[in-house]
Design a protein around this motif. Structure first.
Motif, PDB file in Angstrom:
ATOM      1  N   MET A   8       3.229  -9.694 -16.565  1.00 56.72           N
ATOM      2  CA  MET A   8       2.502  -8.428 -16.450  1.00 56.72           C
ATOM      3  C   MET A   8       3.419  -7.235 -16.656  1.00 56.72           C
ATOM      4  N   SER A   9       4.690  -7.390 -16.292  1.00 61.55           N
ATOM      5  CA  SER A   9       5.656  -6.330 -16.604  1.00 61.55           C
ATOM      6  C   SER A   9       5.761  -6.153 -18.112  1.00 61.55           C
ATOM      7  N   ARG A  10       5.741  -7.284 -18.846  1.00 63.08           N
ATOM      8  CA  ARG A  10       5.797  -7.216 -20.318  1.00 63.08           C
ATOM      9  C   ARG A  10       4.551  -6.551 -20.875  1.00 63.08           C
ATOM     10  N   PHE A  11       3.385  -6.902 -20.339  1.00 58.72           N
ATOM     11  CA  PHE A  11       2.142  -6.290 -20.815  1.00 58.72           C
ATOM     12  C   PHE A  11       2.112  -4.788 -20.521  1.00 58.72           C
ATOM     13  N   LEU A  12       2.827  -4.380 -19.456  1.00 57.79           N
ATOM     14  CA  LEU A  12       2.918  -2.958 -19.107  1.00 57.79           C
ATOM     15  C   LEU A  12       4.111  -2.280 -19.785  1.00 57.79           C
ATOM     16  N   ASN A  13       4.750  -3.022 -20.723  1.00 60.04           N
ATOM     17  CA  ASN A  13       5.865  -2.484 -21.529  1.00 60.04           C
ATOM     18  C   ASN A  13       7.104  -2.148 -20.704  1.00 60.04           C
ATOM     19  N   ASP A  14       7.276  -2.825 -19.579  1.00 57.90           N
ATOM     20  CA  ASP A  14       8.487  -2.661 -18.778  1.00 57.90           C
ATOM     21  C   ASP A  14       9.417  -3.827 -19.109  1.00 57.90           C
ATOM     22  N   THR A  15      10.179  -3.696 -20.197  1.00 59.26           N
ATOM     23  CA  THR A  15      11.005  -4.803 -20.679  1.00 59.26           C
ATOM     24  C   THR A  15      12.163  -5.110 -19.738  1.00 59.26           C
ATOM     25  N   GLU A  16      12.655  -4.101 -19.042  1.00 56.57           N
ATOM     26  CA  GLU A  16      13.768  -4.326 -18.123  1.00 56.57           C
ATOM     27  C   GLU A  16      13.344  -5.253 -16.982  1.00 56.57           C
ATOM     28  N   LYS A  17      12.185  -4.964 -16.363  1.00 62.71           N
ATOM     29  CA  LYS A  17      11.698  -5.823 -15.293  1.00 62.71           C
ATOM     30  C   LYS A  17      11.341  -7.209 -15.820  1.00 62.71           C
ATOM     31  N   THR A  18      10.791  -7.272 -17.042  1.00 61.60           N
ATOM     32  CA  THR A  18      10.434  -8.559 -17.634  1.00 61.60           C
ATOM     33  C   THR A  18      11.648  -9.475 -17.703  1.00 61.60           C
ATOM     34  N   SER A  19      12.746  -8.967 -18.249  1.00 62.60           N
ATOM     35  CA  SER A  19      13.968  -9.773 -18.387  1.00 62.60           C
ATOM     36  C   SER A  19      14.544 -10.134 -17.024  1.00 62.60           C
ATOM     37  N   LEU A  70      -4.637  -4.544 -14.416  1.00 61.67           N
ATOM     38  CA  LEU A  70      -3.352  -5.172 -14.714  1.00 61.67           C
ATOM     39  C   LEU A  70      -2.277  -4.681 -13.748  1.00 61.67           C
ATOM     40  N   ARG A  71      -2.271  -3.378 -13.463  1.00 58.55           N
ATOM     41  CA  ARG A  71      -1.280  -2.839 -12.521  1.00 58.55           C
ATOM     42  C   ARG A  71      -1.502  -3.382 -11.110  1.00 58.55           C
ATOM     43  N   LEU A  72      -2.780  -3.520 -10.722  1.00 55.90           N
ATOM     44  CA  LEU A  72      -3.068  -4.099  -9.409  1.00 55.90           C
ATOM     45  C   LEU A  72      -2.535  -5.528  -9.319  1.00 55.90           C
ATOM     46  N   SER A  73      -2.821  -6.331 -10.342  1.00 56.81           N
ATOM     47  CA  SER A  73      -2.354  -7.712 -10.347  1.00 56.81           C
ATOM     48  C   SER A  73      -0.830  -7.766 -10.341  1.00 56.81           C
ATOM     49  N   HIS A  74      -0.195  -6.897 -11.114  1.00 57.15           N
ATOM     50  CA  HIS A  74       1.268  -6.822 -11.165  1.00 57.15           C
ATOM     51  C   HIS A  74       1.829  -6.521  -9.777  1.00 57.15           C
ATOM     52  N   ASP A  75       1.214  -5.593  -9.081  1.00 53.65           N
ATOM     53  CA  ASP A  75       1.699  -5.231  -7.741  1.00 53.65           C
ATOM     54  C   ASP A  75       1.604  -6.413  -6.783  1.00 53.65           C
ATOM     55  N   TYR A  76       0.478  -7.114  -6.802  1.00 52.69           N
ATOM     56  CA  TYR A  76       0.298  -8.239  -5.885  1.00 52.69           C
ATOM     57  C   TYR A  76       1.322  -9.340  -6.164  1.00 52.69           C
ATOM     58  N   TYR A  77       1.524  -9.652  -7.449  1.00 52.06           N
ATOM     59  CA  TYR A  77       2.460 -10.726  -7.773  1.00 52.06           C
ATOM     60  C   TYR A  77       3.914 -10.328  -7.526  1.00 52.06           C
ATOM     61  N   GLN A  92       0.831  -1.201   0.000  1.00 57.51           N
ATOM     62  CA  GLN A  92       0.000   0.000   0.000  1.00 57.51           C
ATOM     63  C   GLN A  92       0.871   1.259   0.000  1.00 57.51           C
ATOM     64  N   SER A  93       1.950   1.229   0.753  1.00 57.44           N
ATOM     65  CA  SER A  93       2.858   2.381   0.806  1.00 57.44           C
ATOM     66  C   SER A  93       3.499   2.630  -0.561  1.00 57.44           C
ATOM     67  N   LYS A  94       3.950   1.549  -1.214  1.00 53.96           N
ATOM     68  CA  LYS A  94       4.564   1.685  -2.539  1.00 53.96           C
ATOM     69  C   LYS A  94       3.552   2.232  -3.550  1.00 53.96           C
ATOM     70  N   ARG A  95       2.344   1.689  -3.471  1.00 59.83           N
ATOM     71  CA  ARG A  95       1.308   2.137  -4.409  1.00 59.83           C
ATOM     72  C   ARG A  95       0.956   3.603  -4.170  1.00 59.83           C
ATOM     73  N   TYR A 138      -7.597 -10.162 -10.213  1.00 59.71           N
ATOM     74  CA  TYR A 138      -7.436  -8.945 -11.020  1.00 59.71           C
ATOM     75  C   TYR A 138      -6.879  -9.248 -12.402  1.00 59.71           C
ATOM     76  N   PHE A 139      -6.056 -10.275 -12.502  1.00 58.58           N
ATOM     77  CA  PHE A 139      -5.538 -10.667 -13.815  1.00 58.58           C
ATOM     78  C   PHE A 139      -6.687 -11.125 -14.709  1.00 58.58           C
ATOM     79  N   ARG A 140      -7.602 -11.933 -14.165  1.00 59.47           N
ATOM     80  CA  ARG A 140      -8.755 -12.394 -14.936  1.00 59.47           C
ATOM     81  C   ARG A 140      -9.673 -11.235 -15.320  1.00 59.47           C
TER      82      ARG A 140
END
Length: 681
Positions: A178-189, A152-159, A75-78, A139-141
């Motif tokens: 979900m990082s890939r779906f959010l176009n964050d390629t660095e986190k994806t890799s 998608l961002r909520l699901s990404h945060d939880y995972y 919650q603090s990060k969000r 949230y992913f579903r």
């Protein structure tokens, strides 16, 4: 957490493993009656809902509790992220400038997070991880269905938080995806490489039962790192592991198709490796009665028919079957499915004692015992009606509609199309409810599989030879016949919520309002295919021969009510409508006093008992209605394919659960039906 609660969770989880999402939801509702404060059970029920497509229902249940489920760290990060994202935009607004919708929603979320930051529930470590996992999956579903990146961002945060706490590869691959779906390629890799570096050690510590999931996780990580050859090899290895639930294959196939839609390269070869389960609709010829003059399916042919059924099921790799339970082919199919440890769902046209007397007992006590055993061991047993058969052939034909409709509902959940397997003789006269009901409208010949009885008879020259001309069906004498025959109808009941609170002087205004509503709906139009329309006070009762017509009327009434300004007529916001839909066998005749048409029977009463349990302003329907609608809709799809037209879905069904009907009229599986545009928005 008590031992009883653990048992409920285990049973719900088992239903998930077998893709019995309707059952999982019903179990969660039952469990909540005994453990109303258990958040894990509540969340599992919501996850079951989103698996059935009941997205809006799940969101309503989640809204009151979700804010207190988020760990303080997350919650603090969000909160910090929302401040960095939205606050500068708000501060840069010019005086009098209207904020965008996105900014308004962002500031609202920011305010909500600040309010709830100090009121977070505290969990033990294991419970917290379960909560994070369930919220991530829910949230992913929801995002998959509604394409709103907020979910998608909520699901990404939880995972992401769950992976930080547990280092579990499954939460890691979800965070990576979900990082890939959010176009964050660095986190994806980063996530993908970390998963591949640790998954071998994780596999050694968790046993063979996790082998399939761990192999597919590694394969997905390889896809995210653009290593398709490695991914293909890993998917092949995954399918060769033992003890794989078909629900795992469905989930994986769904994920791969989702990846493909969002620009991740997934080859058709990989998609073909992870196949969905095979759903089989079965229709079989009955066993001959003793000493028939013209044999079609004599008892001596049982082993041959059994052999061919087994061969067809092996070739199809059948996982799920839908059928009746008559003597002969039906029971052989059920036994073959049980032998291969597959699901089999039996649908009967009447109460099972009547059915056994009229479709099984003629073949002898041996077949009667086999039928009762099959019913006992089947995955589920459903009834077209739980009333007596009364010698009415239409119940057998409607039973086939339900078999096909339920199979199509299941197939849609399983990302596949059903197959039709028929034991058939082209020269035989077809009894009511035979395979001809399916074959006459089965459009896709590639999914039709026939076992020819005449060919099997030719293999047995010692059998009595048939005479020239058509073969007669077994003589099946009904125990009791009541006239007239029941016919299948779809029914609508509408009730005005708030009617009982209206004053005497306001009633004329109500009828003027309803007159305006009828002008919009035009139920009296000759083009509307209505068999009967009646009204008592504030209730409206409509009958038609097709479920499509009834649903069109329901949508028109709902839309018309929403568009008319009820305050213009002096009514407050408490006035609304409830709509219940059902289909089933009913009597049709003439009222002895009024000489007007009448439709009556137990299923009219059942339809009337659905409407009072519905939510005002919404449309709810029985499982029988939804199955009938599904078959009718498939016929429309088939016609569109033949004419080259583009078929467009126009409604969406959400499973609500098995609910108690009004006035103690038993229970009924109920669906919520909405206009497809309303659902997508």
């Amino acid at each position: 957490m008590t031992a009883e609660t653990d048992n409920w969770i285990s049973r719900i989880r088992q239903a998930f493993d077998n893709s019995h999402y309707f059952q999982a939801y019903d179990l969660s509702r039952e469990a909540q009656e005994q453990a109303p404060d258990d958040l894990i059970i509540q969340l599992m029920g919501m996850l079951a809902l989103v698996h059935t497509g009941a997205i809006n229902q799940a969101k309503k249940q989640l809204a009151p509790i979700v804010d207190r489920l988020v760990p303080f760290e997350l919650q603090s990060k969000r909160l910090l992220r929302d401040i960095q994202t939205h606050w500068p935009k708000a501060m840069n607004l010019a005086p009098g400038e209207e904020p965008s919708r996105e900014l308004r929603e962002g500031l609202a979320n920011l305010a909500r997070d600040m309010v709830h930051l100090g009121s977070i529930s505290h969990f033990r470590a294991t419970e917290q991880r379960q909560v994070l996992d369930l919220l991530g999956r829910i949230y992913f579903r929801i995002w998959q269905q509604q394409s709103d990146d907020h979910f998608l961002r909520l699901s990404h945060d939880y995972y992401t938080e769950l992976f930080r706490l547990s280092r579990n590869p499954e939460s890691g691959i979800n965070a990576a995806l979900m990082s890939r779906f959010l176009n964050d390629t660095e986190k994806t890799s980063l996530f993908a490489r970390e998963i591949l570096s640790t998954i071998s050690e994780y596999a050694e510590n968790n046993g063979d039962e996790h082998a399939f999931k761990l192999k597919t996780i590694a394969a997905e990580a390889a896809l995210l790192l653009d290593e398709p050859i490695k991914a293909e090899m890993l998917f092949e290895q995954a399918t060769q592991t033992s003890g794989v639930h078909y629900s795992w294959r469905v989930d994986e196939l769904s994920r791969l198709r989702l990846m493909q839609r969002h620009g991740i390269e997934v080859s058709e070869q990989i998609l073909s490796i992870i196949r969905p389960p095979t759903v089989v609709i079965f229709a079989g010829h009955p066993l001959d009665a003793a000493n028939v003059a013209e044999p079609c399916f004599p008892a001596e042919l049982e082993s041959s028919v059994k052999r061919e059924i087994h061969a067809q099921l092996d070739a199809l790799d059948a996982d799920i079957g839908y059928c009746a339970a008559g003597a002969g082919s039906d029971i052989l199919f059920i036994e073959a499915m049980l032998e291969r440890d597959a699901e089999v769902h039996i649908v009967l046209p009447c109460n099972h004692d009547d059915y056994i007397r009229e479709r099984v007992a003629y073949a002898g006590s041996h077949w009667e015992r086999r039928c009762r055993n099959a019913i006992q061991l089947a995955t589920s047993i459903r009834y077209t009606t739980e009333e007596h058969l009364l010698g009415h052939d239409n119940l057998f034909r409607f039973n086939n509609v339900l078999i096909e409709g339920l199979a199509r509902i299941k197939s849609e959940l399983m990302l596949t199309e059903p197959r039709l397997l028929v034991v058939w003789d082209a020269l035989a006269q077809q009894h009511p409810g035979s395979g001809s009901d399916f074959m006459d409208q089965w459009a896709d010949i590639k999914t039709l599989h026939i076992i020819q009885l005449d060919e099997l008879r030719e293999e047995r020259p010692q059998l009595p030879q048939q005479q020239e001309g058509p073969i007669s069906p077994p003589v099946l004498q009904p125990i009791l016949t009541v006239e007239p025959q029941r016919v299948v109808k779809a029914m609508l009941f509408v009730d005005i919520v708030g009617f009982s609170k209206l004053t005497e002087e306001s009633l004329p205004q109500l009828w003027r309002f309803l007159g305006r509503l009828n002008e919009q709906v035009q139920l009296s139009n000759d083009n509307v295919k209505i068999d009967l329309i009646e009204s008592w006070g504030d209730a409206l009762y409509v009958v038609s021969s097709t479920a499509r017509t009834i649903l069109e009327i329901a949508f028109s009434l709902k839309q018309g009510f929403e568009q008319l300004d009820i305050e213009e007529y002096g009514f407050g916001s408490g006035l609304d409508i409830r709509v219940g839909l059902h289909s089933g066998p009913v009597f049709v005749g003439t009222h002895p006093f009024t000489a007007k048409p009448i439709v009556y029977g137990s299923h009219v009463s059942r339809a009337a008992r659905i409407e009072p349990i519905t939510v005002p302003g919404e449309i709810f329907a029985s499982q029988q209605f939804v199955a009938m609608l599904s078959v009718e809709e498939q016929a429309v799809r088939n016609e569109s394919d033949m004419t080259g037209e583009i078929y467009s879905p126009w409604y969406h069904c959400e499973y609500v659960g098995t609910l108690p009907l009004a006035k103690a009229y038993g229970t009924q599986p109920i669906y919520h039906i909405s206009d497809i545009n309303q659902y997508q928005n």
